[in-house]
Design a protein around this motif. Structure first.
Motif, PDB file in Angstrom:
ATOM      1  N   LEU A 146     119.189  -8.969 -19.368  1.00 26.42           N
ATOM      2  CA  LEU A 146     118.237  -7.866 -19.569  1.00 26.42           C
ATOM      3  C   LEU A 146     117.364  -8.116 -20.791  1.00 26.42           C
ATOM      4  O   LEU A 146     116.169  -7.779 -20.796  1.00 26.42           O
ATOM      5  CB  LEU A 146     118.986  -6.540 -19.679  1.00 26.42           C
ATOM      6  N   ARG A 147     117.938  -8.724 -21.818  1.00 22.98           N
ATOM      7  CA  ARG A 147     117.164  -9.068 -23.018  1.00 22.98           C
ATOM      8  C   ARG A 147     116.093 -10.106 -22.670  1.00 22.98           C
ATOM      9  O   ARG A 147     114.925  -9.968 -23.049  1.00 22.98           O
ATOM     10  CB  ARG A 147     118.085  -9.594 -24.118  1.00 22.98           C
ATOM     11  N   VAL A 148     116.480 -11.137 -21.931  1.00 28.50           N
ATOM     12  CA  VAL A 148     115.530 -12.192 -21.535  1.00 28.50           C
ATOM     13  C   VAL A 148     114.401 -11.601 -20.696  1.00 28.50           C
ATOM     14  O   VAL A 148     113.222 -11.891 -20.923  1.00 28.50           O
ATOM     15  CB  VAL A 148     116.259 -13.325 -20.771  1.00 28.50           C
ATOM     16  N   ILE A 149     114.758 -10.761 -19.728  1.00 27.80           N
ATOM     17  CA  ILE A 149     113.737 -10.159 -18.872  1.00 27.80           C
ATOM     18  C   ILE A 149     112.778  -9.299 -19.694  1.00 27.80           C
ATOM     19  O   ILE A 149     111.561  -9.350 -19.493  1.00 27.80           O
ATOM     20  CB  ILE A 149     114.385  -9.342 -17.732  1.00 27.80           C
ATOM     21  N   SER A 150     113.311  -8.543 -20.638  1.00 26.57           N
ATOM     22  CA  SER A 150     112.434  -7.688 -21.449  1.00 26.57           C
ATOM     23  C   SER A 150     111.472  -8.534 -22.271  1.00 26.57           C
ATOM     24  O   SER A 150     110.283  -8.211 -22.361  1.00 26.57           O
ATOM     25  CB  SER A 150     113.248  -6.755 -22.349  1.00 26.57           C
ATOM     26  N   TRP A 151     111.947  -9.636 -22.863  1.00 27.14           N
ATOM     27  CA  TRP A 151     111.057 -10.487 -23.655  1.00 27.14           C
ATOM     28  C   TRP A 151     110.032 -11.190 -22.776  1.00 27.14           C
ATOM     29  O   TRP A 151     108.883 -11.393 -23.200  1.00 27.14           O
ATOM     30  CB  TRP A 151     111.849 -11.477 -24.500  1.00 27.14           C
ATOM     31  N   CYS A 152     110.418 -11.535 -21.562  1.00 24.81           N
ATOM     32  CA  CYS A 152     109.440 -12.114 -20.625  1.00 24.81           C
ATOM     33  C   CYS A 152     108.341 -11.099 -20.314  1.00 24.81           C
ATOM     34  O   CYS A 152     107.158 -11.445 -20.276  1.00 24.81           O
ATOM     35  CB  CYS A 152     110.126 -12.570 -19.342  1.00 24.81           C
ATOM     36  N   CYS A 153     108.733  -9.846 -20.120  1.00 22.67           N
ATOM     37  CA  CYS A 153     107.743  -8.789 -19.869  1.00 22.67           C
ATOM     38  C   CYS A 153     106.822  -8.610 -21.069  1.00 22.67           C
ATOM     39  O   CYS A 153     105.602  -8.473 -20.914  1.00 22.67           O
ATOM     40  CB  CYS A 153     108.440  -7.469 -19.548  1.00 22.67           C
ATOM     41  N   PHE A 154     107.391  -8.623 -22.271  1.00 19.89           N
ATOM     42  CA  PHE A 154     106.571  -8.487 -23.473  1.00 19.89           C
ATOM     43  C   PHE A 154     105.638  -9.692 -23.641  1.00 19.89           C
ATOM     44  O   PHE A 154     104.507  -9.548 -24.122  1.00 19.89           O
ATOM     45  CB  PHE A 154     107.435  -8.303 -24.719  1.00 19.89           C
ATOM     46  N   GLY A 155     106.108 -10.871 -23.244  1.00 15.87           N
ATOM     47  CA  GLY A 155     105.248 -12.052 -23.290  1.00 15.87           C
ATOM     48  C   GLY A 155     104.061 -11.910 -22.360  1.00 15.87           C
ATOM     49  O   GLY A 155     102.913 -12.216 -22.732  1.00 15.87           O
ATOM     50  N   ILE A 156     104.314 -11.446 -21.147  1.00 19.82           N
ATOM     51  CA  ILE A 156     103.224 -11.218 -20.191  1.00 19.82           C
ATOM     52  C   ILE A 156     102.282 -10.136 -20.714  1.00 19.82           C
ATOM     53  O   ILE A 156     101.060 -10.245 -20.587  1.00 19.82           O
ATOM     54  CB  ILE A 156     103.790 -10.860 -18.804  1.00 19.82           C
ATOM     55  N   GLY A 198     104.192  -4.213 -20.515  1.00 27.36           N
ATOM     56  CA  GLY A 198     104.813  -3.677 -21.731  1.00 27.36           C
ATOM     57  C   GLY A 198     105.705  -2.487 -21.437  1.00 27.36           C
ATOM     58  O   GLY A 198     106.801  -2.368 -21.988  1.00 27.36           O
ATOM     59  N   PHE A 199     105.256  -1.618 -20.542  1.00 30.14           N
ATOM     60  CA  PHE A 199     106.055  -0.456 -20.151  1.00 30.14           C
ATOM     61  C   PHE A 199     107.348  -0.903 -19.481  1.00 30.14           C
ATOM     62  O   PHE A 199     108.428  -0.407 -19.797  1.00 30.14           O
ATOM     63  CB  PHE A 199     105.235   0.441 -19.218  1.00 30.14           C
ATOM     64  N   PHE A 200     107.246  -1.874 -18.579  1.00 31.44           N
ATOM     65  CA  PHE A 200     108.438  -2.376 -17.907  1.00 31.44           C
ATOM     66  C   PHE A 200     109.366  -3.060 -18.913  1.00 31.44           C
ATOM     67  O   PHE A 200     110.597  -2.932 -18.825  1.00 31.44           O
ATOM     68  CB  PHE A 200     108.057  -3.335 -16.784  1.00 31.44           C
ATOM     69  N   GLY A 201     108.799  -3.780 -19.884  1.00 31.33           N
ATOM     70  CA  GLY A 201     109.609  -4.405 -20.933  1.00 31.33           C
ATOM     71  C   GLY A 201     110.384  -3.370 -21.730  1.00 31.33           C
ATOM     72  O   GLY A 201     111.554  -3.580 -22.072  1.00 31.33           O
ATOM     73  N   MET A 202     109.750  -2.214 -22.010  1.00 33.35           N
ATOM     74  CA  MET A 202     110.444  -1.140 -22.725  1.00 33.35           C
ATOM     75  C   MET A 202     111.583  -0.575 -21.888  1.00 33.35           C
ATOM     76  O   MET A 202     112.672  -0.316 -22.407  1.00 33.35           O
ATOM     77  CB  MET A 202     109.462  -0.013 -23.087  1.00 33.35           C
ATOM     78  N   ILE A 203     111.352  -0.399 -20.590  1.00 29.97           N
ATOM     79  CA  ILE A 203     112.417   0.094 -19.709  1.00 29.97           C
ATOM     80  C   ILE A 203     113.586  -0.891 -19.714  1.00 29.97           C
ATOM     81  O   ILE A 203     114.753  -0.484 -19.773  1.00 29.97           O
ATOM     82  CB  ILE A 203     111.882   0.325 -18.280  1.00 29.97           C
ATOM     83  N   MET A 204     113.282  -2.179 -19.669  1.00 30.76           N
ATOM     84  CA  MET A 204     114.344  -3.191 -19.680  1.00 30.76           C
ATOM     85  C   MET A 204     115.111  -3.164 -21.003  1.00 30.76           C
ATOM     86  O   MET A 204     116.322  -3.367 -21.021  1.00 30.76           O
ATOM     87  CB  MET A 204     113.768  -4.588 -19.425  1.00 30.76           C
ATOM     88  N   ARG A 205     114.414  -2.893 -22.117  1.00 30.65           N
ATOM     89  CA  ARG A 205     115.104  -2.787 -23.417  1.00 30.65           C
ATOM     90  C   ARG A 205     116.067  -1.600 -23.421  1.00 30.65           C
ATOM     91  O   ARG A 205     117.179  -1.698 -23.939  1.00 30.65           O
ATOM     92  CB  ARG A 205     114.096  -2.629 -24.565  1.00 30.65           C
ATOM     93  N   VAL A 206     115.639  -0.484 -22.853  1.00 26.98           N
ATOM     94  CA  VAL A 206     116.515   0.694 -22.779  1.00 26.98           C
ATOM     95  C   VAL A 206     117.742   0.356 -21.933  1.00 26.98           C
ATOM     96  O   VAL A 206     118.886   0.655 -22.332  1.00 26.98           O
ATOM     97  CB  VAL A 206     115.754   1.909 -22.212  1.00 26.98           C
TER      98      VAL A 206
END
Length: 149
Positions: free
Chosen positions: A90-100, A122-130
């Motif tokens: 989940l951490r990796v996915i969130s950082w990938c979303c933030f990268g995009i 960015g919104f999806f990255g925040m959801i993944m962080r939560v």
């Protein structure tokens, strides 16, 4: 009528994830064609090379995310849900979303439409962080319960 089960849902999600992995690979071959077409139909300064670079990096980040998600879904199907490995995914996915999102916000200086892609990523990255934080707390609680007699 067949009842829809959690197992069916996991299977469907894994198939969809594998499908998206194949789409990411196929997209890598189509990016130059799409960016040339985009430059041809837009009435703005061509950004073919910049767009290629951003789309290839975004495609790679999407492929990494889907690969990691597929591994997580395999573990979930084995009832390995609240594990440190899933938190890492989940951490990796969130950082990938933030990268995009970062790449898209940069591209928004040249094409305003990219702002919306950046916002969504960015919104999806925040959801993944939560979700990552929830899973991390669940792993801690599970470990405490395992040590409690």
């Amino acid at each position: 009528m067949r009842k829809w089960t959690i197992t069916n849902s996991l299977t469907l999600t894994r198939y969809l994830t594998i499908g998206v992995i194949f789409l990411c690979v196929a997209a890598a071959f189509c990016i130059p064609i799409c960016t040339e077409w985009y430059d041809a139909v837009s009435d703005q300064k061509p950004i073919h090379n910049l767009l290629n670079v951003i789309l290839y990096i975004s495609d790679a980040l999407g492929l990494i995310s889907m690969w990691e998600l597929n591994g997580m879904l395999k573990r979930i199907s084995k009832q390995e849900i609240f594990t440190a490995e899933n938190v890492k995914v989940l951490r990796v996915i969130s950082w990938c979303c933030f990268g995009i999102a970062a790449l898209s916000f940069f591209l928004a200086f040249f094409r305003m439409l990219a702002f919306f892609v950046g916002f969504a990523a960015g919104f999806f990255g925040m959801i993944m962080r939560v979700l990552k934080n929830v899973f991390e707390l669940a792993v801690e609680i599970r470990q405490e319960n395992d040590f409690t007699i």
